[in-house]
Design a protein around this motif. Sequence first.
Motif, PDB file in Angstrom:
ATOM      1  N   GLN A 218     -37.027 -52.046 -16.614  1.00  0.00           N
ATOM      2  CA  GLN A 218     -36.757 -52.364 -15.214  1.00  0.00           C
ATOM      3  C   GLN A 218     -36.371 -51.144 -14.393  1.00  0.00           C
ATOM      4  N   GLY A 219     -36.134 -50.019 -15.054  1.00  0.00           N
ATOM      5  CA  GLY A 219     -35.742 -48.820 -14.337  1.00  0.00           C
ATOM      6  C   GLY A 219     -34.239 -48.764 -14.125  1.00  0.00           C
ATOM      7  N   ILE A 220     -33.773 -47.657 -13.543  1.00  0.00           N
ATOM      8  CA  ILE A 220     -32.334 -47.465 -13.358  1.00  0.00           C
ATOM      9  C   ILE A 220     -32.058 -46.974 -11.945  1.00  0.00           C
ATOM     10  N   ASP A 221     -31.063 -47.575 -11.322  1.00  0.00           N
ATOM     11  CA  ASP A 221     -30.645 -47.212  -9.969  1.00  0.00           C
ATOM     12  C   ASP A 221     -30.009 -45.823 -10.011  1.00  0.00           C
ATOM     13  N   THR A 222     -30.623 -44.869  -9.311  1.00  0.00           N
ATOM     14  CA  THR A 222     -30.241 -43.458  -9.428  1.00  0.00           C
ATOM     15  C   THR A 222     -29.938 -42.862  -8.065  1.00  0.00           C
ATOM     16  N   ALA A 223     -28.802 -42.201  -7.940  1.00  0.00           N
ATOM     17  CA  ALA A 223     -28.419 -41.538  -6.692  1.00  0.00           C
ATOM     18  C   ALA A 223     -28.523 -40.026  -6.838  1.00  0.00           C
ATOM     19  N   ILE A 224     -29.170 -39.376  -5.879  1.00  0.00           N
ATOM     20  CA  ILE A 224     -29.214 -37.911  -5.813  1.00  0.00           C
ATOM     21  C   ILE A 224     -28.155 -37.483  -4.797  1.00  0.00           C
ATOM     22  N   VAL A 225     -27.144 -36.752  -5.265  1.00  0.00           N
ATOM     23  CA  VAL A 225     -26.024 -36.404  -4.390  1.00  0.00           C
ATOM     24  C   VAL A 225     -25.721 -34.906  -4.481  1.00  0.00           C
ATOM     25  N   GLY A 226     -25.024 -34.424  -3.491  1.00  0.00           N
ATOM     26  CA  GLY A 226     -24.649 -33.017  -3.451  1.00  0.00           C
ATOM     27  C   GLY A 226     -24.329 -32.601  -2.031  1.00  0.00           C
ATOM     28  N   LYS A 227     -23.827 -31.379  -1.865  1.00  0.00           N
ATOM     29  CA  LYS A 227     -23.522 -30.881  -0.526  1.00  0.00           C
ATOM     30  C   LYS A 227     -24.836 -30.585   0.211  1.00  0.00           C
ATOM     31  N   PRO A 228     -24.803 -30.313   1.507  1.00  0.00           N
ATOM     32  CA  PRO A 228     -26.026 -30.017   2.251  1.00  0.00           C
ATOM     33  C   PRO A 228     -26.770 -28.797   1.712  1.00  0.00           C
ATOM     34  N   ASN A 229     -28.086 -28.885   1.767  1.00  0.00           N
ATOM     35  CA  ASN A 229     -28.987 -27.759   1.456  1.00  0.00           C
ATOM     36  C   ASN A 229     -28.965 -27.286   0.005  1.00  0.00           C
ATOM     37  N   VAL A 230     -28.576 -28.164  -0.909  1.00  0.00           N
ATOM     38  CA  VAL A 230     -28.674 -27.789  -2.329  1.00  0.00           C
ATOM     39  C   VAL A 230     -30.048 -28.144  -2.894  1.00  0.00           C
ATOM     40  N   GLY A 231     -30.855 -28.898  -2.124  1.00  0.00           N
ATOM     41  CA  GLY A 231     -32.200 -29.247  -2.572  1.00  0.00           C
ATOM     42  C   GLY A 231     -32.364 -30.686  -3.008  1.00  0.00           C
ATOM     43  N   LYS A 232     -31.505 -31.572  -2.512  1.00  0.00           N
ATOM     44  CA  LYS A 232     -31.606 -32.995  -2.892  1.00  0.00           C
ATOM     45  C   LYS A 232     -32.932 -33.594  -2.435  1.00  0.00           C
ATOM     46  N   SER A 233     -33.275 -33.357  -1.179  1.00  0.00           N
ATOM     47  CA  SER A 233     -34.520 -33.929  -0.646  1.00  0.00           C
ATOM     48  C   SER A 233     -35.739 -33.304  -1.310  1.00  0.00           C
ATOM     49  N   THR A 234     -35.656 -32.011  -1.619  1.00  0.00           N
ATOM     50  CA  THR A 234     -36.766 -31.348  -2.318  1.00  0.00           C
ATOM     51  C   THR A 234     -36.934 -31.948  -3.712  1.00  0.00           C
ATOM     52  N   LEU A 235     -35.822 -32.254  -4.366  1.00  0.00           N
ATOM     53  CA  LEU A 235     -35.873 -32.907  -5.671  1.00  0.00           C
ATOM     54  C   LEU A 235     -36.484 -34.298  -5.544  1.00  0.00           C
ATOM     55  N   MET A 236     -36.076 -35.026  -4.523  1.00  0.00           N
ATOM     56  CA  MET A 236     -36.630 -36.356  -4.286  1.00  0.00           C
ATOM     57  C   MET A 236     -38.145 -36.266  -4.118  1.00  0.00           C
ATOM     58  N   ASN A 237     -38.596 -35.313  -3.328  1.00  0.00           N
ATOM     59  CA  ASN A 237     -40.025 -35.165  -3.082  1.00  0.00           C
ATOM     60  C   ASN A 237     -40.773 -34.702  -4.335  1.00  0.00           C
ATOM     61  N   MET A 238     -40.133 -33.831  -5.128  1.00  0.00           N
ATOM     62  CA  MET A 238     -40.758 -33.359  -6.358  1.00  0.00           C
ATOM     63  C   MET A 238     -40.993 -34.524  -7.323  1.00  0.00           C
ATOM     64  N   LEU A 239     -39.993 -35.378  -7.472  1.00  0.00           N
ATOM     65  CA  LEU A 239     -40.091 -36.483  -8.417  1.00  0.00           C
ATOM     66  C   LEU A 239     -41.043 -37.563  -7.925  1.00  0.00           C
ATOM     67  N   SER A 240     -41.089 -37.783  -6.623  1.00  0.00           N
ATOM     68  CA  SER A 240     -41.944 -38.842  -6.073  1.00  0.00           C
ATOM     69  C   SER A 240     -43.372 -38.380  -5.845  1.00  0.00           C
ATOM     70  N   GLY A 241     -43.585 -37.053  -5.805  1.00  0.00           N
ATOM     71  CA  GLY A 241     -44.918 -36.540  -5.577  1.00  0.00           C
ATOM     72  C   GLY A 241     -45.396 -36.670  -4.153  1.00  0.00           C
ATOM     73  N   GLU A 242     -44.484 -36.931  -3.241  1.00  0.00           N
ATOM     74  CA  GLU A 242     -44.819 -37.025  -1.828  1.00  0.00           C
ATOM     75  C   GLU A 242     -43.579 -36.711  -1.002  1.00  0.00           C
ATOM     76  N   GLU A 243     -43.773 -36.447   0.295  1.00  0.00           N
ATOM     77  CA  GLU A 243     -42.654 -36.077   1.149  1.00  0.00           C
ATOM     78  C   GLU A 243     -41.953 -37.315   1.686  1.00  0.00           C
ATOM     79  N   LYS A 244     -41.133 -37.919   0.831  1.00  0.00           N
ATOM     80  CA  LYS A 244     -40.336 -39.060   1.258  1.00  0.00           C
ATOM     81  C   LYS A 244     -39.172 -38.608   2.139  1.00  0.00           C
ATOM     82  N   SER A 245     -38.605 -37.445   1.826  1.00  0.00           N
ATOM     83  CA  SER A 245     -37.453 -36.932   2.549  1.00  0.00           C
ATOM     84  C   SER A 245     -37.850 -35.697   3.354  1.00  0.00           C
TER      85      SER A 245
END
Length: 454
Positions: A218-245
Amino acid sequence: MSKTIAAVATGNSAAGIGVIRISGDDAIAIADKVFKPLDGTPLTEVKGYTAKYGNVITDGEAFDNAIALIFREPRSYTGENVVEISVHGGIFIVEKTLQSVFSAGAIPAEAGEFTKRAFLNGKLDLTQAESVAELISAQGQEAAKASFNLLQGSLSNKINKILDSLIDCSATMAAWVDYPDEEIPELSDESLNETLLTARNSLSDLIKNYESGIVMTQGIDTAIVGKPNVGKSTLMNMLSGEEKSIVTHIEGTTRDVVEGSVKLGNLVLHLSDTAGIRESDNIVEAIGIKRAKEKIDTASLVLAVFDSSSPLSTEDRGLISKCSGKQSVAVINKSDLDAKLDISEIEKAFEHVVYISAKQGDGAEALEKEIKNLLGVNGFDSSQPLLANQRQKNCVVNALAHINSAIEGAQMGITFDAINVMIDSAVDELLSLTGKKATEEVVNNIFSRFCVGK
């Protein structure tokens, strides 16, 4: 005589084909009113497991070419007469065909009613029926394999094997207690103990593997957290394969939670990219930061992201503290840049640490490995029997409690009739699991969560 039901069995969107499924005593006669084979053979005269090519009609006028598949009871999915009419998959054509079927005498199917009828007609048990919904919603290979194995009866077979041994044991004790004058062999303490311990071990294994099974299927509910500009959105986009953030060099770009499900190897992560955690006077950003902190508390897995190219900050230390006691992985991002981060505090606080460069797309395999180590799913085997949901788990937990009481009672030397009550209670729970003693309310609740066409 069962009412004849009908529904669209394919998705509610334009496609190559659309399938209308009809099931019930009058399914073939009703289909015969709206479908005419080109060879002129009435569907009522067609044998089961036969396909016919022809036209669908309404008010005597043909409006599409179609194929009708005929299944005669009891050799069908529902155990009833079934006809599946495949038309061209335009939404209008599919809906018009369905309305013609209703006009011919069918009624709309309720959610999950086809599979419910299959269950009620003995074509599959309740665990197999539930696996149908799991198979439809599977988002990854492991989920699909596990659900298919459940549909094939892997859990049913395991539970039935336990049931057979418990019922045989119960019957022997009952006969010996109820007919003391007959020459019925008494159940030995060794045989009773072996039966109960075997049942306990089997049920315990199912419970032990439940959490890892849920994570993998069923998958696991996962939060990407951190201070600004550490690359959270880039990580999100890398894992999703598209520019979600949205990714910029400006701090505070992400103001709210951005969500999406991704596959990381054979893991499914339900990701939430959150606002950068820091002190802010901006009202909108402050709301996003509040939600980010709440996500740390509610998520089943936290990916705490740190910037390898910057020294550890007050915000980083606050995040480390916030993640204490959580299932979390420290993700050291920007490994492609010169390292300025003293990671000793991070390694002391996090058991699982991984280095990545989200911008370069490096580190996904290492991240998958650390997450699997954390969740304990490295040895997951989708071919083994698994409990698919909380209802099934509750039945097994309750059955195990009764088995443990029977074992304790046997060790204390209580009478066989008292032990038999405990065994019978365990049997009832396992019969509820497979649906042989499930209440109507439980059955209706299970099938209400299905899609209408299934």
